[in-house]
Design an enzyme around this catalytic site. Structure first.
Site, PDB file in Angstrom:
ATOM      1  N   CYS A   1      -2.590   4.945   7.575  1.00  0.00           N
ATOM      2  CA  CYS A   1      -2.835   4.463   8.944  1.00  0.00           C
ATOM      3  C   CYS A   1      -1.741   5.138   9.864  1.00  0.00           C
ATOM      4  O   CYS A   1      -1.797   4.901  11.037  1.00  0.00           O
ATOM      5  CB  CYS A   1      -2.807   2.918   8.751  1.00  0.00           C
ATOM      6  SG  CYS A   1      -3.986   2.248   7.466  1.00  0.00           S
TER       7      CYS A   1
ATOM      8  N   SER B   1     -10.879  -5.318  -0.375  1.00  0.00           N
ATOM      9  CA  SER B   1     -11.944  -4.315   0.552  1.00  0.00           C
ATOM     10  C   SER B   1     -12.860  -3.522  -0.501  1.00  0.00           C
ATOM     11  O   SER B   1     -12.134  -3.274  -1.723  1.00  0.00           O
ATOM     12  CB  SER B   1     -10.679  -3.433   1.017  1.00  0.00           C
ATOM     13  OG  SER B   1     -11.391  -2.168   1.607  1.00  0.00           O
TER      14      SER B   1
ATOM     15  N   ASN C   1       0.796  -1.324   0.124  1.00  0.00           N
ATOM     16  CA  ASN C   1       0.103  -0.155   0.039  1.00  0.00           C
ATOM     17  C   ASN C   1       0.875   1.316  -0.086  1.00  0.00           C
ATOM     18  O   ASN C   1       0.483   2.129  -0.482  1.00  0.00           O
ATOM     19  CB  ASN C   1      -0.862  -0.137   1.051  1.00  0.00           C
ATOM     20  CG  ASN C   1      -0.309  -0.511   2.425  1.00  0.00           C
ATOM     21  OD1 ASN C   1       0.255  -1.562   2.642  1.00  0.00           O
ATOM     22  ND2 ASN C   1      -0.302   0.474   3.490  1.00  0.00           N
TER      23      ASN C   1
HETATM   24  N1  PLP Z   1      -4.536  -4.107   3.529  1.00  0.00           N
HETATM   25  C1  PLP Z   1      -4.122  -3.090   2.760  1.00  0.00           C
HETATM   26  C2  PLP Z   1      -2.836  -3.594   1.877  1.00  0.00           C
HETATM   27  C3  PLP Z   1      -4.546  -1.807   2.833  1.00  0.00           C
HETATM   28  O1  PLP Z   1      -4.084  -0.667   2.031  1.00  0.00           O
HETATM   29  C4  PLP Z   1      -5.597  -1.585   3.507  1.00  0.00           C
HETATM   30  C5  PLP Z   1      -6.250  -0.133   3.796  1.00  0.00           C
HETATM   31  O2  PLP Z   1      -5.297   0.599   3.735  1.00  0.00           O
HETATM   32  C6  PLP Z   1      -6.306  -2.563   4.459  1.00  0.00           C
HETATM   33  C7  PLP Z   1      -5.621  -3.844   4.337  1.00  0.00           C
HETATM   34  C8  PLP Z   1      -7.373  -2.214   5.489  1.00  0.00           C
HETATM   35  O3  PLP Z   1      -8.423  -2.176   4.542  1.00  0.00           O
HETATM   36  P1  PLP Z   1      -9.806  -1.771   5.175  1.00  0.00           P
HETATM   37  O4  PLP Z   1      -9.747  -0.309   5.122  1.00  0.00           O
HETATM   38  O5  PLP Z   1     -11.137  -2.031   4.506  1.00  0.00           O
HETATM   39  O6  PLP Z   1      -9.916  -2.343   6.511  1.00  0.00           O
END
Ligand code: PLP
Length: 400
Positions: free
Chosen positions: A341, A216, A149
């Site tokens: 995050c 997601s 991400n």
């Molecule tokens: N995994 C990855 C690689 C992400 O980029 C994200 C969101 O930033 C998530 C998991 C979490 O997704 P959600 O916002 O649907 O909990």
């Protein structure tokens, strides 16, 4: 003021198709999908239609698709649902999303499991041989993200799956499998977080060879607060929440019908995306080249080749990423430092640190992530305002 949104990896605007698909389930067909009457049946139809779209996209059966309240929840289910006893071993990477790393750390802290955090190269890639070396007889889970991400680096998931399959076929694994599950379930189970990959990469689970895959809604122009986990038939997964019988008992909770319908509509629009991806990549390359050419002391983080077509992550030497973000925001340009995050935390990005960057380089980084509504004019605008911002910030920066 001009507004330029270049933070599609944090979230995407919801598409008109998704919104249209959701609306009836707020206003008209508000039944509980578990109810046997007409209202319930209308809701059930929407849930199953969405499941069908996802199954088609992933090339799996509908019974292998489980809806969750987010990708974070799907990742947690994939990890915590596999661990049935202590003294087991998990392999993951140093650059996973917190939705994977945190449940693993939690188990580690409770003394339940041992963990191998695989390192990555300067380019952000896992070495396939490292996985081969790290697998132990008691390895029950390998969790490696499809695309990162923060830096958009794409891991060789199909190659890794091959190694795991070879190990499963070995004698030693047969013995441990019997000990752990007293059944024919095969370990290690292979999970991939495909949240950032879904828009751009082939997510055919047969070709990838994964057992569990997370996606997601809000990263693919669908609604927030909905996700899904692909669970290959026979993969031994237990619920982590207990209640009703929804989602074959694996994920009890009344289904969020509107969000599920929106997710299904969003995924259905992905299939026809080749020209869109080519356009995004062209704009991304223009942005990347423009920054590297026109702003001195800048460098790209992560592989230039094995990378999502919409991601640019740049370190600007001698400047704080937060200051760049704020200055760009004042010009109407929305970007991110590291991941959404991690923002707000003073810790440098664990992903950039794993690449071997210094604290200073990691703190001076910005992620630009493009999407299907990004235009050439927007990229031109960013390339026009950014050099002056960096020049000004460098002039007043105490970091030299
Ligand atoms: N995994 C990855 C690689 C992400 O980029 C994200 C969101 O930033 C998530 C998991 C979490 O997704 P959600 O916002 O649907 O909990």
């Amino acid at each position: 003021m001009k507004q330029v949104y270049l933070d599609y990896a944090a979230t995407t605007p919801q598409s008109p198709e998704a919104t249209k698909a959701m609306r009836p389930y707020f206003e008209k067909h508000y039944g509980n999908a578990s109810s046997l009457h007409q209202f319930g049946q209308r809701a059930r139809e929407a849930v199953e239609a969405s499941r069908q779209n996802i199954a088609k996209f992933l090339n799996c059966s509908m019974a292998e698709v489980f809806f969750t309240g987010s990708a974070t929840e799907a990742d947690n289910l994939a990890i915590l649902g596999v661990i049935k006893s202590s003294k087991l071993h998990i392999i993951t990477t140093a650059i996973e999303h917190p939705a994977v790393l945190e449940p693993i750390k939690r188990l580690e802290k409770l003394g339940e499991i041992e963990v191998t955090y695989l390192p990555v190269s300067r380019d952000g890639l896992v070495k396939v041989e490292d996985i081969e070396k790290a697998i132990r007889p008691n390895t029950v889970l390998v969790s490696i993200m499809y695309a990162n991400n923060e830096i958009g680096v794409v891991q060789p998931i199909a190659e890794i799956a091959k190694i795991i399959r070879n190990f499963r076929n070995s004698k030693i694994q047969e013995i441990i499998t019997k000990q752990i599950s007293n059944s024919n379930n095969q370990y290690p189970i292979f999970h991939t977080d495909a949240v950032q990959a879904v828009n751009y990469l082939d997510c055919d689970v047969q070709k990838l060879g994964v057992d569990l895959l997370t996606l997601s809604g809000h990263k693919i122009y669908g609604p927030k607060g909905v996700g899904a986990l692909y669970v290959k038939k026979g993969a031994a997964l237990e619920p982590i929440m207990f209640g009703g019988h929804q989602e074959q008992g694996l994920r009890p909770s009344t289904e969020n019908v509107a969000a599920i319908a929106g997710l299904g509509a969003a995924i259905a629009t992905i299939s026809n995306r080749k020209s869109q991806i080519a356009n995004i990549k062209k704009l991304r390359d223009k942005l990347l080249d423009g920054i590297l050419k026109n702003i001195p002391k800048t460098s790209l983080n992560g592989s230039a080749d094995n990378r999502l077509p919409n991601n640019v992550n740049i370190s600007f030497s001698g400047v704080e990423g937060e200051s760049i973000l704020m200055a760009l925001d004042q010009k109407g340009v929305c970007v991110s430092t590291g991941s959404a995050c991690a923002s707000g935390s003073l810790q440098p990005s664990h992903v950039l640190m794993a690449l071997g960057l210094s604290h200073q380089q990691a703190h001076g980084s910005i992620r630009f992530s493009l999407g299907k509504y990004t235009t050439k004019e927007e990229i031109d605008y960013v390339l026009k305002v950014l050099p002056d911002i960096i020049k000004r910030l460098r002039a007043i920066s105490p970091i030299k």
